[in-house]
Design a protein around this motif. Structure first.
Motif, PDB file in Angstrom:
ATOM      1  N   ALA A  30       0.846  -1.204   0.000  1.00 56.17           N
ATOM      2  CA  ALA A  30       0.000   0.000   0.000  1.00 56.17           C
ATOM      3  C   ALA A  30       0.881   1.254   0.000  1.00 56.17           C
ATOM      4  CB  ALA A  30      -0.894  -0.007   1.233  1.00 56.17           C
ATOM      5  N   SER A  31       0.356   2.340  -0.568  1.00 50.26           N
ATOM      6  CA  SER A  31       1.119   3.595  -0.579  1.00 50.26           C
ATOM      7  C   SER A  31       1.164   4.146   0.840  1.00 50.26           C
ATOM      8  CB  SER A  31       0.430   4.613  -1.499  1.00 50.26           C
ATOM      9  OG  SER A  31      -0.798   5.003  -0.916  1.00 50.26           O
ATOM     10  N   SER A  32       2.133   5.039   1.108  1.00 52.88           N
ATOM     11  CA  SER A  32       2.230   5.567   2.474  1.00 52.88           C
ATOM     12  C   SER A  32       0.985   6.394   2.816  1.00 52.88           C
ATOM     13  CB  SER A  32       3.520   6.345   2.683  1.00 52.88           C
ATOM     14  OG  SER A  32       3.508   7.457   1.851  1.00 52.88           O
ATOM     15  N   GLU A  33       0.389   7.078   1.824  1.00 58.33           N
ATOM     16  CA  GLU A  33      -0.852   7.848   2.078  1.00 58.33           C
ATOM     17  C   GLU A  33      -1.982   6.907   2.478  1.00 58.33           C
ATOM     18  OE1 GLU A  33       0.831   8.127  -0.871  1.00 58.33           O
ATOM     19  OE2 GLU A  33       1.847  10.004  -0.348  1.00 58.33           O
ATOM     20  N   GLU A  34      -2.067   5.795   1.769  1.00 60.22           N
ATOM     21  CA  GLU A  34      -3.123   4.822   2.049  1.00 60.22           C
ATOM     22  C   GLU A  34      -2.938   4.239   3.467  1.00 60.22           C
ATOM     23  OE1 GLU A  34      -5.884   3.659   1.042  1.00 60.22           O
ATOM     24  OE2 GLU A  34      -5.989   1.606   1.835  1.00 60.22           O
ATOM     25  N   ARG A  35      -1.684   3.918   3.804  1.00 61.78           N
ATOM     26  CA  ARG A  35      -1.414   3.352   5.137  1.00 61.78           C
ATOM     27  C   ARG A  35      -1.746   4.373   6.223  1.00 61.78           C
ATOM     28  NH1 ARG A  35       3.881   2.784   5.162  1.00 61.78           N
ATOM     29  NH2 ARG A  35       4.350   2.754   2.969  1.00 61.78           N
ATOM     30  N   GLN A  36      -1.346   5.623   5.965  1.00 56.95           N
ATOM     31  CA  GLN A  36      -1.624   6.690   6.933  1.00 56.95           C
ATOM     32  C   GLN A  36      -3.136   6.832   7.142  1.00 56.95           C
ATOM     33  OE1 GLN A  36       0.911   8.557   8.398  1.00 56.95           O
ATOM     34  NE2 GLN A  36      -0.729   9.295   9.734  1.00 56.95           N
ATOM     35  N   ALA A  37      -3.873   6.832   6.027  1.00 57.57           N
ATOM     36  CA  ALA A  37      -5.331   6.994   6.127  1.00 57.57           C
ATOM     37  C   ALA A  37      -5.944   5.816   6.886  1.00 57.57           C
ATOM     38  CB  ALA A  37      -5.936   7.101   4.722  1.00 57.57           C
ATOM     39  N   ALA A  38      -5.429   4.623   6.634  1.00 59.62           N
ATOM     40  CA  ALA A  38      -5.977   3.424   7.300  1.00 59.62           C
ATOM     41  C   ALA A  38      -5.732   3.483   8.807  1.00 59.62           C
ATOM     42  CB  ALA A  38      -5.347   2.165   6.698  1.00 59.62           C
ATOM     43  N   ILE A  39      -4.518   3.881   9.178  1.00 63.08           N
ATOM     44  CA  ILE A  39      -4.190   3.951  10.612  1.00 63.08           C
ATOM     45  C   ILE A  39      -4.968   5.085  11.281  1.00 63.08           C
ATOM     46  CG2 ILE A  39      -2.296   4.633  12.194  1.00 63.08           C
ATOM     47  CD1 ILE A  39      -2.176   1.748  11.546  1.00 63.08           C
ATOM     48  N   ASP A  40      -5.074   6.234  10.588  1.00 62.31           N
ATOM     49  CA  ASP A  40      -5.824   7.359  11.168  1.00 62.31           C
ATOM     50  C   ASP A  40      -7.264   6.954  11.437  1.00 62.31           C
ATOM     51  OD1 ASP A  40      -3.627   8.948  11.109  1.00 62.31           O
ATOM     52  OD2 ASP A  40      -4.212  10.086   9.308  1.00 62.31           O
ATOM     53  N   GLU A  41      -7.830   6.218  10.508  1.00 66.94           N
ATOM     54  CA  GLU A  41      -9.226   5.802  10.670  1.00 66.94           C
ATOM     55  C   GLU A  41      -9.366   4.876  11.879  1.00 66.94           C
ATOM     56  OE1 GLU A  41     -12.754   4.222   7.679  1.00 66.94           O
ATOM     57  OE2 GLU A  41     -10.657   4.050   7.060  1.00 66.94           O
ATOM     58  N   LEU A  42      -8.419   3.943  11.997  1.00 63.02           N
ATOM     59  CA  LEU A  42      -8.484   3.007  13.128  1.00 63.02           C
ATOM     60  C   LEU A  42      -8.279   3.742  14.458  1.00 63.02           C
ATOM     61  CD1 LEU A  42      -8.693   0.091  14.179  1.00 63.02           C
ATOM     62  CD2 LEU A  42      -6.206  -0.058  13.998  1.00 63.02           C
ATOM     63  N   THR A  43      -7.286   4.635  14.505  1.00 66.45           N
ATOM     64  CA  THR A  43      -7.014   5.307  15.786  1.00 66.45           C
ATOM     65  C   THR A  43      -8.152   6.259  16.162  1.00 66.45           C
ATOM     66  OG1 THR A  43      -5.622   6.898  14.645  1.00 66.45           O
ATOM     67  CG2 THR A  43      -4.488   5.079  15.748  1.00 66.45           C
ATOM     68  N   SER A  44      -8.835   6.820  15.165  1.00 66.99           N
ATOM     69  CA  SER A  44      -9.972   7.670  15.577  1.00 66.99           C
ATOM     70  C   SER A  44     -11.101   6.803  16.138  1.00 66.99           C
ATOM     71  CB  SER A  44     -10.439   8.622  14.472  1.00 66.99           C
ATOM     72  OG  SER A  44     -10.827   7.901  13.361  1.00 66.99           O
ATOM     73  N   LEU A  45     -11.245   5.594  15.613  1.00 67.27           N
ATOM     74  CA  LEU A  45     -12.219   4.669  16.223  1.00 67.27           C
ATOM     75  C   LEU A  45     -11.807   4.330  17.667  1.00 67.27           C
ATOM     76  CD1 LEU A  45     -13.329   1.672  13.938  1.00 67.27           C
ATOM     77  CD2 LEU A  45     -14.734   3.411  15.020  1.00 67.27           C
ATOM     78  N   MET A  46     -10.498   4.117  17.849  1.00 65.17           N
ATOM     79  CA  MET A  46     -10.010   3.786  19.195  1.00 65.17           C
ATOM     80  C   MET A  46     -10.320   4.916  20.175  1.00 65.17           C
ATOM     81  SD  MET A  46      -6.407   1.882  18.262  1.00 65.17           S
ATOM     82  CE  MET A  46      -5.647   1.805  19.855  1.00 65.17           C
ATOM     83  N   LYS A 246       3.360   2.810  15.854  1.00 67.42           N
ATOM     84  CA  LYS A 246       4.733   2.289  15.735  1.00 67.42           C
ATOM     85  C   LYS A 246       4.711   0.884  15.119  1.00 67.42           C
ATOM     86  CE  LYS A 246       8.725   1.814  18.684  1.00 67.42           C
ATOM     87  NZ  LYS A 246       9.045   1.501  20.047  1.00 67.42           N
ATOM     88  N   MET A 247       3.738   0.093  15.557  1.00 66.81           N
ATOM     89  CA  MET A 247       3.638  -1.283  15.070  1.00 66.81           C
ATOM     90  C   MET A 247       3.454  -1.325  13.549  1.00 66.81           C
ATOM     91  SD  MET A 247       0.842  -4.045  16.466  1.00 66.81           S
ATOM     92  CE  MET A 247       0.581  -5.630  15.657  1.00 66.81           C
ATOM     93  N   PHE A 248       2.733  -0.320  13.018  1.00 66.30           N
ATOM     94  CA  PHE A 248       2.402  -0.375  11.587  1.00 66.30           C
ATOM     95  C   PHE A 248       3.269   0.535  10.717  1.00 66.30           C
ATOM     96  CE2 PHE A 248      -1.179  -2.414  13.529  1.00 66.30           C
ATOM     97  CZ  PHE A 248      -1.272  -3.533  12.721  1.00 66.30           C
ATOM     98  N   ALA A 249       4.215   1.245  11.368  1.00 67.42           N
ATOM     99  CA  ALA A 249       5.103   2.114  10.584  1.00 67.42           C
ATOM    100  C   ALA A 249       6.082   1.236   9.795  1.00 67.42           C
ATOM    101  CB  ALA A 249       5.858   3.036  11.528  1.00 67.42           C
ATOM    102  N   LEU A 250       6.344   1.616   8.562  1.00 73.36           N
ATOM    103  CA  LEU A 250       7.307   0.819   7.761  1.00 73.36           C
ATOM    104  C   LEU A 250       8.598   1.597   7.593  1.00 73.36           C
ATOM    105  CD1 LEU A 250       5.093  -0.700   4.894  1.00 73.36           C
ATOM    106  CD2 LEU A 250       5.808  -1.767   7.032  1.00 73.36           C
TER     107      LEU A 250
END
Ligand code: VOV
Length: 250
Positions: A30-46, A246-250
């Motif tokens: 996945a592109s870094s933008e896509e990964r960022q968006a995916a993580i942002d979405e998850l952390t806002s749910l958290m 941190k876990m999902f940073a590449l």
């Protein structure tokens, strides 16, 4: 012995352990933008889950899982099964979920068995009982989860013993457990009718060695030695938003 000595159980919040495996191959593509968006979405749910945590609304904790069986575990406690269903769907609608596989999950309801009740009192009026039925998950550094049954063999059958016999064994169990006060917090979910085993055991610890110690020590209590049957064990570490990023940073 009477024909049926089922004991009264007290139920609290419904629980859902949602174990996810990460499709790392897909994540790395996945592109870094896509990964960022995916993580942002998850952390806002958290953050929504954290903000909703209360004595009436339920509790949530997220753990990373060691070994090959899973990578993440979302633990949800909620007043209704409907809310658990909504949570699962909410996760599945995120972009992040596109990178996960759901190999395992567990459904139960927080349960207290009434082996040690005070006759004549409404147990749910007791704040100590309420705290155990509607627990705020402790966010300690480590957790482990495993499902278990009580044996129904020809010779050793938990369910054909008298209430007094079972109570006595459970009292010994409780005494062993009390030695771990402050070191282990346990949440027992009753899962008869909901999942493949009779209980789901979730233990929290500051020191992972204590998880090993309590499970080992309990093996010597007759209730576990003779009647306990255990499923797969999963163990992991607490992750807050920062740890997750941190876990999902590449
Ligand atoms: C911190 C440790 C701890 C403590 C204090 C504790 C105490 C108690 C008490 C007082 C009671 C009975 C009343 C109630 O509260 O339900 C229980 C009940 C139960 N337990 Fe427990 N348990 C602990 C810990 C603890 C562990 C580690 C396990 C797993 C067993 C193992 O071998 O791996 C476990 C299992 C259970 C189960 C499955 C039940 C329900 C059994 C049933 O037949 O209904 N439990 N438990």
């Amino acid at each position: 012995m009477s024909a049926n000595e089922a004991l009264l159980t007290l139920e609290g919040w419904f629980t859902y352990h949602d174990f996810r495996k990460i499709n790392w191959e897909k994540w790395k593509q996945a592109s870094s933008e896509e990964r960022q968006a995916a993580i942002d979405e998850l952390t806002s749910l958290m953050r929504v889950w954290n903000d909703a945590e209360s004595e009436t609304g339920g509790s949530t904790a997220v753990y990373s899982v060691l070994g090959h069986k899973a990578d993440l575990c979302f633990i949800f406690l909620r007043p209704t099964m409907g809310e658990l269903d909504e949570l699962k769907t909410a996760i599945n609608k995120t972009r992040f979920a596109d990178y996960t596989e759901t190999d395992y999950s567990y459904i139960s309801v927080v349960e207290l068995s009434n082996y040690v009740n005070n006759p004549g009192q409404d147990p749910k009026a007791n704040p100590h009982v309420r705290e155990r039925l509607y627990p705020i998950l402790p966010k300690w550094d480590h957790f482990c989860f495993y499902p278990m049954n009580k044996k129904r063999g020809e010779k050793d059958n938990w369910y054909s013993m008298t209430m007094d016999e079972r109570r006595e064994l459970m009292q010994t169990h409780g005494l062993t457990g009390r030695k771990y006060a402050g070191k282990i917090k346990q949440i027992i979910g009753g899962s008869v009718g909901y999942d493949d085993w009779e209980w789901g055991v979730t233990l929290f610890a500051h020191d992972p060695i204590e998880l090993k110690h309590i499970v080992y020590e309990m093996r010597f209590d007759e209730v576990s030695a003779r009647y306990g049957e255990f499923g797969n064990f999963l163990v992991g570490n607490y992750v807050n938003e920062e740890a997750l990023r941190k876990m999902f940073a590449l």
